[in-house]
Motif scaffolding. Sequence first.
Motif, PDB file in Angstrom:
ATOM      1  N   GLY A   9      17.251  -5.110  -0.493  1.00 34.34           N
ATOM      2  CA  GLY A   9      15.810  -5.322  -0.631  1.00 34.34           C
ATOM      3  C   GLY A   9      15.077  -5.604   0.655  1.00 34.34           C
ATOM      4  N   ILE A  10      15.725  -5.403   1.812  1.00 26.60           N
ATOM      5  CA  ILE A  10      15.045  -5.695   3.072  1.00 26.60           C
ATOM      6  C   ILE A  10      14.562  -4.424   3.770  1.00 26.60           C
ATOM      7  CG2 ILE A  10      16.413  -7.793   3.360  1.00 26.60           C
ATOM      8  CD1 ILE A  10      17.929  -6.347   5.614  1.00 26.60           C
ATOM      9  N   TRP A  11      14.990  -3.251   3.300  1.00 26.12           N
ATOM     10  CA  TRP A  11      14.568  -1.993   3.929  1.00 26.12           C
ATOM     11  C   TRP A  11      13.521  -1.331   3.032  1.00 26.12           C
ATOM     12  CZ3 TRP A  11      15.930  -0.165   8.682  1.00 26.12           C
ATOM     13  CH2 TRP A  11      15.525   1.136   9.012  1.00 26.12           C
ATOM     14  N   PRO A  12      12.251  -1.356   3.427  1.00 25.29           N
ATOM     15  CA  PRO A  12      11.192  -0.889   2.530  1.00 25.29           C
ATOM     16  C   PRO A  12      10.883   0.599   2.634  1.00 25.29           C
ATOM     17  CG  PRO A  12      10.209  -1.836   4.481  1.00 25.29           C
ATOM     18  CD  PRO A  12      11.710  -1.931   4.674  1.00 25.29           C
ATOM     19  N   PHE A  13      11.410   1.244   3.659  1.00 33.80           N
ATOM     20  CA  PHE A  13      10.959   2.603   3.953  1.00 33.80           C
ATOM     21  C   PHE A  13      11.679   3.618   3.060  1.00 33.80           C
ATOM     22  CE2 PHE A  13      10.921   0.083   7.896  1.00 33.80           C
ATOM     23  CZ  PHE A  13       9.543  -0.007   8.056  1.00 33.80           C
ATOM     24  N   GLY A  14      10.931   4.241   2.199  1.00 32.27           N
ATOM     25  CA  GLY A  14      11.510   5.234   1.305  1.00 32.27           C
ATOM     26  C   GLY A  14      10.810   5.251  -0.035  1.00 32.27           C
ATOM     27  N   ARG A  44       0.811  -1.220   0.000  1.00 26.98           N
ATOM     28  CA  ARG A  44       0.000   0.000   0.000  1.00 26.98           C
ATOM     29  C   ARG A  44       0.842   1.268   0.000  1.00 26.98           C
ATOM     30  NH1 ARG A  44      -2.243  -0.950   4.372  1.00 26.98           N
ATOM     31  NH2 ARG A  44      -1.033   0.398   5.734  1.00 26.98           N
ATOM     32  N   GLU A  45       1.866   1.310   0.836  1.00 22.67           N
ATOM     33  CA  GLU A  45       2.624   2.539   1.005  1.00 22.67           C
ATOM     34  C   GLU A  45       3.780   2.622   0.015  1.00 22.67           C
ATOM     35  OE1 GLU A  45       3.872   2.802   5.012  1.00 22.67           O
ATOM     36  OE2 GLU A  45       1.833   2.762   5.845  1.00 22.67           O
ATOM     37  N   PRO A  46       4.221   3.844  -0.322  1.00 22.61           N
ATOM     38  CA  PRO A  46       5.392   3.990  -1.189  1.00 22.61           C
ATOM     39  C   PRO A  46       6.598   3.302  -0.559  1.00 22.61           C
ATOM     40  CG  PRO A  46       4.265   6.093  -0.885  1.00 22.61           C
ATOM     41  CD  PRO A  46       3.647   5.131   0.083  1.00 22.61           C
ATOM     42  N   ALA A  47       7.363   2.631  -1.371  1.00 20.59           N
ATOM     43  CA  ALA A  47       8.514   1.898  -0.866  1.00 20.59           C
ATOM     44  C   ALA A  47       9.626   1.951  -1.895  1.00 20.59           C
ATOM     45  CB  ALA A  47       8.136   0.447  -0.557  1.00 20.59           C
ATOM     46  N   VAL A  48      10.815   1.619  -1.429  1.00 15.52           N
ATOM     47  CA  VAL A  48      11.946   1.537  -2.347  1.00 15.52           C
ATOM     48  C   VAL A  48      11.697   0.366  -3.291  1.00 15.52           C
ATOM     49  CG1 VAL A  48      14.416   1.156  -2.543  1.00 15.52           C
ATOM     50  CG2 VAL A  48      13.510   2.526  -0.648  1.00 15.52           C
ATOM     51  N   ALA A  49      11.699   0.646  -4.592  1.00 15.73           N
ATOM     52  CA  ALA A  49      11.426  -0.383  -5.585  1.00 15.73           C
ATOM     53  C   ALA A  49      12.730  -1.041  -6.033  1.00 15.73           C
ATOM     54  CB  ALA A  49      10.707   0.217  -6.794  1.00 15.73           C
ATOM     55  N   GLY A  82      22.023   0.626 -10.302  1.00 13.55           N
ATOM     56  CA  GLY A  82      21.696   2.036 -10.427  1.00 13.55           C
ATOM     57  C   GLY A  82      20.755   2.518  -9.345  1.00 13.55           C
ATOM     58  N   LEU A  83      21.017   3.700  -8.806  1.00 14.13           N
ATOM     59  CA  LEU A  83      20.159   4.325  -7.802  1.00 14.13           C
ATOM     60  C   LEU A  83      19.526   5.559  -8.438  1.00 14.13           C
ATOM     61  CD1 LEU A  83      22.607   4.260  -4.730  1.00 14.13           C
ATOM     62  CD2 LEU A  83      21.164   2.415  -5.609  1.00 14.13           C
ATOM     63  N   GLU A  84      18.210   5.552  -8.565  1.00 14.15           N
ATOM     64  CA  GLU A  84      17.502   6.637  -9.240  1.00 14.15           C
ATOM     65  C   GLU A  84      16.439   7.236  -8.315  1.00 14.15           C
ATOM     66  OE1 GLU A  84      18.283   7.869 -12.088  1.00 14.15           O
ATOM     67  OE2 GLU A  84      19.785   6.363 -12.647  1.00 14.15           O
ATOM     68  N   GLN A  85      16.535   8.559  -8.101  1.00 19.98           N
ATOM     69  CA  GLN A  85      15.567   9.285  -7.273  1.00 19.98           C
ATOM     70  C   GLN A  85      15.327   8.566  -5.943  1.00 19.98           C
ATOM     71  OE1 GLN A  85      14.364  12.272  -8.145  1.00 19.98           O
ATOM     72  NE2 GLN A  85      15.487  12.198 -10.095  1.00 19.98           N
ATOM     73  N   LEU A  86      16.381   8.038  -5.367  1.00 23.29           N
ATOM     74  CA  LEU A  86      16.265   7.228  -4.154  1.00 23.29           C
ATOM     75  C   LEU A  86      16.251   8.115  -2.912  1.00 23.29           C
ATOM     76  CD1 LEU A  86      16.252   4.374  -2.860  1.00 23.29           C
ATOM     77  CD2 LEU A  86      18.755   4.532  -2.774  1.00 23.29           C
ATOM     78  N   LEU A  87      15.246   7.895  -2.055  1.00 23.10           N
ATOM     79  CA  LEU A  87      15.179   8.558  -0.763  1.00 23.10           C
ATOM     80  C   LEU A  87      14.886   7.495   0.292  1.00 23.10           C
ATOM     81  CD1 LEU A  87      15.234  11.091   0.981  1.00 23.10           C
ATOM     82  CD2 LEU A  87      12.779  11.377   0.521  1.00 23.10           C
ATOM     83  N   VAL A  88      15.884   7.141   1.054  1.00 27.75           N
ATOM     84  CA  VAL A  88      15.743   6.135   2.113  1.00 27.75           C
ATOM     85  C   VAL A  88      15.300   6.841   3.392  1.00 27.75           C
ATOM     86  CG1 VAL A  88      16.915   4.361   3.455  1.00 27.75           C
ATOM     87  CG2 VAL A  88      17.517   4.706   1.059  1.00 27.75           C
ATOM     88  N   LYS A  89      14.256   6.288   4.036  1.00 29.53           N
ATOM     89  CA  LYS A  89      13.696   6.915   5.231  1.00 29.53           C
ATOM     90  C   LYS A  89      13.803   5.985   6.430  1.00 29.53           C
ATOM     91  CE  LYS A  89      10.181   9.423   2.525  1.00 29.53           C
ATOM     92  NZ  LYS A  89       8.730   9.689   2.361  1.00 29.53           N
TER      93      LYS A  89
END
Length: 585
Positions: A417-422, A355-360, A370-377
């Motif tokens: 791939g284990i940190w979903p927040f961002g 449901r929530e936005p997550a790091v894809a 490649g890291l694109e428009q990445l914001l880790v929270k």
Amino acid sequence: MKNISATLAIVWRIAIPYFRSEDKWAGRGLLAAVIALELALVAINVLVSQWQNRFFSAIQGYELDRFVSEIWIFLVLAFTFVALAVYKLYLNQWLQIRWRRWLTQHYLAEWLNGPTHYRMQLKGDAADNPDQRITEDVKSFVEQTLTLGLGLLSSVVTLASFVVILWGLSDKAPLHIYGTDIVVPGFLVWCALVYAILGTALTHWIGSPLINLNFEQQRFEADFRFNLIRVRENSEQIALLKGESAERGNLLQRFGFVIGNWYAIMSRTKRLTAFTASYGQAAVIFPYVVVAPAYFAKRIQLGDMMQTGSAFSSVQDALSFFVSAYRSLAEWRSVIARLDGFEMSVSSVAETAAREPAVAIAPSSNAAIGLEQLLVKLPNGEPLVAANAIAIEPGERVLVTGPSGSGKSTLFRAIAGIWPFGTGAIAIPEKARLMMLPQRPYFPIGPLGDAVIYPAEHGAIAPDKIAEALNAVGMPRLAKRLDESGHWNRMLSLGEQQRLGLARALLHAPDYLFLDEATASLDEPSEARLYRLLAEKLPQATIVSIGHRSTLDAFHTRKIALVKDGAIHVLGGGAPAEEEPSAAG
């Protein structure tokens, strides 16, 4: 009533998947057999009640032949009862272990479904101590569900069977007061019903706090046990810091919660037991008091009176099921609440990810990460690391630097791939094999060979290859101990564990190797030798390191720095390793 409906809905949700699973026919067959045996035992009790009437009537009439005949009948009934009871228990236990095995496998599959177990901890959900829920709570749920379910079924069938008998006896023994018969159809049934309703209501009133107290007791016990395990796992650091007094105080404080809650359970249980014991003792004499006037008025025989007592006792026991099983019901409801909390926590993690936005994490046809428009929270939504248009090319040696707490390790978790927040995307080359080596590597308890090649299965890598890797990383003394079992995280120093971690990397030969201060506990010459070893043994691998030592520059071709920009750290563009990027803010 609403709480009962909600509880039964949860029980159905937890229980029914097993009886629809691949083991459904065995489960259904065993359940049907156990139910059939339970009903047969009720039938035997009905026959024993009828036998009781004949037996005591024979005694009253001094009929020896009939007395002897009834003894033989009783022996047949008793033998049949024992055989049925033995096989009911045996099949019940067989069903329990099969059901528990399936439910344990089911919960383990959900808990260890990708990084779910890790994300549950990050969210701080109420499913504390999953080890207890998968062990003790699953065992208790299966055992108590069958015990209480069969007990309820037996009570319903017993009630239906003995109400008929008791109703008929009410006609034989009407209410007799001062020489006058007062005809009340089924008055013995109504007496039993009123007695049971009053007992059940008072039992619930006295015992209802036990539900929450049992829930809290399990939580406090698990918390105390978990902290004991933490002391055992970290005994070296505690000893070095001389922290025994602090740990003792902490453990005694947590054990104090166990004791305090236990005293509350004791107090409530004392009141409940006093009432239920009194209720049970009164039930022994109550039916004889009710029917005694008719007997002494010679309206019924001794056999009728004894059968009345037996039938009344059976009806009263059936109606008083909740009185006798109240403590078990309270414990059962707390077990259900804990398993429900575990399931809800697992579902919450899955729903949040959907449901929530997550790091894809997206597979890519490109050869680079490649890291694109990445914001880790952080889990609370606070921004931590930002990166855009960052590429890690095949074969590169990249050193990631930045101040402590800037999010370097969290960035690695996001790439894994284990940190979903961002938000944003991380492109991973298709079919690329990634390996993360943290500062403190994990080794399962067991043979050393299996611990080194983890997560590969036993026998996946030849022992001579494992020994060769151990020799290469400077651990020749362990090369001959591959079959020795042990708790390697406790038996080896952190530096030795880091050497074993690098041996694991040599054996798995990943395409991308991420070292999160994975050599920080080694001296600089040893660290240098191991980095040269990685370059020699894994020439095609991309190595990305987190480190603070300047000596690491020589083993990396590019440096990427996390620099502070306001409230977040930004992953800066690459620079040659010998150059030091400037830090902002």
